[in-house]
Design a protein around this motif. Structure first.
Motif, PDB file in Angstrom:
ATOM      1  N   ARG A  60      48.584 -25.208  15.555  1.00 16.78           N
ATOM      2  CA  ARG A  60      47.834 -24.775  14.367  1.00 16.78           C
ATOM      3  C   ARG A  60      48.637 -25.034  13.091  1.00 16.78           C
ATOM      4  NH1 ARG A  60      43.028 -21.632  15.548  1.00 16.78           N
ATOM      5  NH2 ARG A  60      42.779 -21.802  17.813  1.00 16.78           N
ATOM      6  N   LEU A  61      49.938 -24.773  13.137  1.00 12.01           N
ATOM      7  CA  LEU A  61      50.778 -25.015  11.964  1.00 12.01           C
ATOM      8  C   LEU A  61      50.717 -26.477  11.534  1.00 12.01           C
ATOM      9  CD1 LEU A  61      53.977 -22.967  12.896  1.00 12.01           C
ATOM     10  CD2 LEU A  61      52.207 -22.320  11.263  1.00 12.01           C
ATOM     11  N   GLY A  62      50.621 -27.371  12.518  1.00  7.27           N
ATOM     12  CA  GLY A  62      50.580 -28.799  12.211  1.00  7.27           C
ATOM     13  C   GLY A  62      49.340 -29.231  11.455  1.00  7.27           C
ATOM     14  N   ARG A  63      48.299 -28.364  11.458  1.00  2.00           N
ATOM     15  CA  ARG A  63      47.050 -28.715  10.769  1.00  2.00           C
ATOM     16  C   ARG A  63      46.835 -27.885   9.503  1.00  2.00           C
ATOM     17  NH1 ARG A  63      45.323 -28.214  16.253  1.00  2.00           N
ATOM     18  NH2 ARG A  63      44.157 -26.282  15.805  1.00  2.00           N
ATOM     19  N   ALA A  64      47.811 -27.040   9.149  1.00  3.08           N
ATOM     20  CA  ALA A  64      47.644 -26.107   8.030  1.00  3.08           C
ATOM     21  C   ALA A  64      48.452 -26.553   6.814  1.00  3.08           C
ATOM     22  CB  ALA A  64      48.081 -24.717   8.456  1.00  3.08           C
ATOM     23  N   ASN A  65      47.973 -26.142   5.636  1.00  5.76           N
ATOM     24  CA  ASN A  65      48.701 -26.400   4.401  1.00  5.76           C
ATOM     25  C   ASN A  65      49.476 -25.182   3.920  1.00  5.76           C
ATOM     26  OD1 ASN A  65      47.864 -29.137   3.940  1.00  5.76           O
ATOM     27  ND2 ASN A  65      45.827 -28.342   3.407  1.00  5.76           N
ATOM     28  N   ALA A  66      48.854 -23.996   4.013  1.00  6.71           N
ATOM     29  CA  ALA A  66      49.485 -22.762   3.550  1.00  6.71           C
ATOM     30  C   ALA A  66      49.328 -21.712   4.646  1.00  6.71           C
ATOM     31  CB  ALA A  66      48.847 -22.280   2.255  1.00  6.71           C
ATOM     32  N   VAL A  67      50.471 -21.164   5.116  1.00  8.16           N
ATOM     33  CA  VAL A  67      50.488 -20.289   6.287  1.00  8.16           C
ATOM     34  C   VAL A  67      51.161 -18.974   5.930  1.00  8.16           C
ATOM     35  CG1 VAL A  67      51.359 -19.998   8.648  1.00  8.16           C
ATOM     36  CG2 VAL A  67      50.566 -22.247   7.865  1.00  8.16           C
ATOM     37  N   LEU A  68      50.587 -17.883   6.439  1.00  7.91           N
ATOM     38  CA  LEU A  68      51.195 -16.557   6.321  1.00  7.91           C
ATOM     39  C   LEU A  68      51.377 -15.979   7.716  1.00  7.91           C
ATOM     40  CD1 LEU A  68      52.056 -13.959   4.815  1.00  7.91           C
ATOM     41  CD2 LEU A  68      49.625 -13.313   4.780  1.00  7.91           C
ATOM     42  N   ASP A  69      52.610 -15.551   8.037  1.00  9.72           N
ATOM     43  CA  ASP A  69      52.900 -14.849   9.287  1.00  9.72           C
ATOM     44  C   ASP A  69      53.077 -13.371   8.946  1.00  9.72           C
ATOM     45  OD1 ASP A  69      53.585 -14.146  11.864  1.00  9.72           O
ATOM     46  OD2 ASP A  69      55.639 -14.889  11.725  1.00  9.72           O
ATOM     47  N   VAL A  70      52.163 -12.538   9.423  1.00  9.06           N
ATOM     48  CA  VAL A  70      52.161 -11.110   9.100  1.00  9.06           C
ATOM     49  C   VAL A  70      52.973 -10.347  10.140  1.00  9.06           C
ATOM     50  CG1 VAL A  70      50.718  -9.076   8.773  1.00  9.06           C
ATOM     51  CG2 VAL A  70      49.913 -11.303   7.986  1.00  9.06           C
ATOM     52  N   GLN A  71      53.853  -9.454   9.666  1.00  7.38           N
ATOM     53  CA  GLN A  71      54.721  -8.655  10.535  1.00  7.38           C
ATOM     54  C   GLN A  71      55.499  -9.575  11.482  1.00  7.38           C
ATOM     55  OE1 GLN A  71      52.743  -5.160  12.227  1.00  7.38           O
ATOM     56  NE2 GLN A  71      51.396  -5.037  10.450  1.00  7.38           N
ATOM     57  N   THR A  72      56.326 -10.417  10.895  1.00  7.48           N
ATOM     58  CA  THR A  72      57.023 -11.471  11.636  1.00  7.48           C
ATOM     59  C   THR A  72      58.130 -10.963  12.552  1.00  7.48           C
ATOM     60  OG1 THR A  72      58.003 -13.678  11.363  1.00  7.48           O
ATOM     61  CG2 THR A  72      58.777 -11.933   9.869  1.00  7.48           C
ATOM     62  N   GLY A  73      58.500  -9.669  12.447  1.00  6.35           N
ATOM     63  CA  GLY A  73      59.638  -9.192  13.232  1.00  6.35           C
ATOM     64  C   GLY A  73      60.909  -9.852  12.732  1.00  6.35           C
ATOM     65  N   GLY A  74      61.703 -10.387  13.641  1.00  7.66           N
ATOM     66  CA  GLY A  74      62.906 -11.110  13.243  1.00  7.66           C
ATOM     67  C   GLY A  74      62.652 -12.580  12.950  1.00  7.66           C
ATOM     68  N   GLY A  75      61.390 -13.001  12.948  1.00  9.76           N
ATOM     69  CA  GLY A  75      61.036 -14.384  12.628  1.00  9.76           C
ATOM     70  C   GLY A  75      61.132 -15.341  13.791  1.00  9.76           C
ATOM     71  N   GLU A  76      61.424 -14.832  14.992  1.00  8.42           N
ATOM     72  CA  GLU A  76      61.703 -15.721  16.123  1.00  8.42           C
ATOM     73  C   GLU A  76      60.502 -16.571  16.536  1.00  8.42           C
ATOM     74  OE1 GLU A  76      64.362 -12.074  16.449  1.00  8.42           O
ATOM     75  OE2 GLU A  76      62.207 -12.422  16.146  1.00  8.42           O
ATOM     76  N   VAL A  77      59.317 -15.962  16.540  1.00  9.26           N
ATOM     77  CA  VAL A  77      58.136 -16.706  16.996  1.00  9.26           C
ATOM     78  C   VAL A  77      57.769 -17.784  15.985  1.00  9.26           C
ATOM     79  CG1 VAL A  77      55.703 -16.525  17.639  1.00  9.26           C
ATOM     80  CG2 VAL A  77      57.305 -14.746  18.335  1.00  9.26           C
ATOM     81  N   LEU A  78      57.784 -17.440  14.705  1.00  7.91           N
ATOM     82  CA  LEU A  78      57.483 -18.441  13.682  1.00  7.91           C
ATOM     83  C   LEU A  78      58.517 -19.550  13.692  1.00  7.91           C
ATOM     84  CD1 LEU A  78      55.751 -19.415  11.346  1.00  7.91           C
ATOM     85  CD2 LEU A  78      57.083 -17.936   9.821  1.00  7.91           C
ATOM     86  N   ASP A  79      59.778 -19.210  13.856  1.00  6.14           N
ATOM     87  CA  ASP A  79      60.837 -20.221  13.916  1.00  6.14           C
ATOM     88  C   ASP A  79      60.598 -21.188  15.075  1.00  6.14           C
ATOM     89  OD1 ASP A  79      63.602 -21.197  13.137  1.00  6.14           O
ATOM     90  OD2 ASP A  79      63.979 -20.592  15.209  1.00  6.14           O
ATOM     91  N   PHE A  80      60.276 -20.649  16.249  1.00  5.50           N
ATOM     92  CA  PHE A  80      59.986 -21.492  17.414  1.00  5.50           C
ATOM     93  C   PHE A  80      58.798 -22.405  17.136  1.00  5.50           C
ATOM     94  CE2 PHE A  80      57.395 -22.278  21.154  1.00  5.50           C
ATOM     95  CZ  PHE A  80      58.309 -22.762  22.073  1.00  5.50           C
ATOM     96  N   ALA A  81      57.716 -21.834  16.573  1.00  5.79           N
ATOM     97  CA  ALA A  81      56.512 -22.621  16.339  1.00  5.79           C
ATOM     98  C   ALA A  81      56.737 -23.707  15.296  1.00  5.79           C
ATOM     99  CB  ALA A  81      55.371 -21.694  15.919  1.00  5.79           C
ATOM    100  N   LEU A  82      57.481 -23.401  14.240  1.00 12.19           N
ATOM    101  CA  LEU A  82      57.771 -24.426  13.225  1.00 12.19           C
ATOM    102  C   LEU A  82      58.593 -25.570  13.820  1.00 12.19           C
ATOM    103  CD1 LEU A  82      58.554 -22.173  10.142  1.00 12.19           C
ATOM    104  CD2 LEU A  82      56.666 -23.816  10.328  1.00 12.19           C
ATOM    105  N   ALA A  83      59.517 -25.228  14.714  1.00  2.94           N
ATOM    106  CA  ALA A  83      60.331 -26.267  15.354  1.00  2.94           C
ATOM    107  C   ALA A  83      59.488 -27.185  16.224  1.00  2.94           C
ATOM    108  CB  ALA A  83      61.438 -25.627  16.182  1.00  2.94           C
TER     109      ALA A  83
END
Length: 261
Positions: free
Chosen positions: A45-68
């Protein structure tokens, strides 16, 4: 050779709890993962998005993995987090990826303009604020999230707190959340739910889990629940791993083109 109750509890009580990295549990506790593979699906999904918000990211681990893993980086990526230790951890992890982490209390309005994002994601929000999610999504934007479902790990919860009323057991029900999302004006494209096996192999893992996932047994401390901990320690020694079941559901919701708040 069995380690003593005191040693295991002391270890579980000393491990830092910041972030959503569960690698410490390896060999000590397990939880089956949902079939939909949320973090990998988020990456697509990130690969098809222009502007993304991750709500309640915790320590950011899931978003970091997905961006990678994402085939293409969004032009803008922002995350929110309400607990200061997690916000600091997420900032350190996500800053190198160009992600701004905004400290936002869990129950506060999102500090972003209407229609600012075409994708909002969240993994295990404490409570989804549907009106705010709908507000910050642009028309045709998507909310893609994995939520904790009803009576998740309640075998463990009820060992410590006793039988819970139906109203508590039924909290976070996916169909109730569907109704709330629709009331905020979102169209639920897909909603999937699964119950998944969890195993705790020693009492230290239980202590660390309850310290980390603080809403399971509110106010948990070793001192307050020592009798229940000792009973569970004996049970694990006599019968093997303690088995519970987590509940997870996947939300894929869309803001209609003609949405009006």
């Amino acid at each position: 050779m069995h380690r003593t109750f005191e040693d295991l509890v002391a270890e579980g009580a000393s491990v830092p709890t910041e972030g959503w990295d569960f690698s410490w549990f390896e060999g000590r506790a397990t939880e089956a993962r949902p079939s939909w593979g949320y973090a990998t699906s988020m990456a697509a999904r990130l690969g098809r998005a222009n502007a993304v918000l991750d709500v309640q990211t915790g320590g950011g681990e899931v978003l970091d993995f997905a961006l990678a893993k994402a085939p293409k980086r969004p032009l803008l990526a922002v995350a929110t987090e309400g607990w200061p230790p997690n916000a600091a951890r997420a900032t350190a992890l996500l800053r190198p990826r160009g992600v701004a982490v905004v400290a936002v209390p869990e129950h506060a309005p999102l500090p972003f303009a209407d229609g600012a994002f075409d994708l909002v994601v969240s993994r295990h929000p404490v409570r989804p604020h549907w009106d705010e999610i709908a507000r910050v999504l642009r028309p045709s934007g998507t909310y893609f999230a994995q939520h904790v479902g009803p009576a998740s790990a309640f075998e463990l919860v009820e060992h410590f707190l006793g039988p819970q009323p139906d109203g508590v057991r039924g909290g976070r029900h996916p169909e109730r959340e569907r109704a709330d999302a629709e009331a905020a004006g979102l169209d639920v494209v897909e909603l999937r739910a699964e119950r998944l096996r969890m195993e705790f192999h020693d009492i230290g893992a239980v202590v660390h889990f309850l310290r980390k996932v603080v809403w399971m047994v509110p106010g948990f401390t070793v001192e307050a629940y020592e009798p229940q901990l000792r009973a569970l320690h004996r049970r694990i020694q006599d019968e093997g791993p303690f088995v519970a079941h987590s509940a997870r559901h996947l939300f894929d919701a869309r803001k209609p083109e003609n949405h009006r708040l």
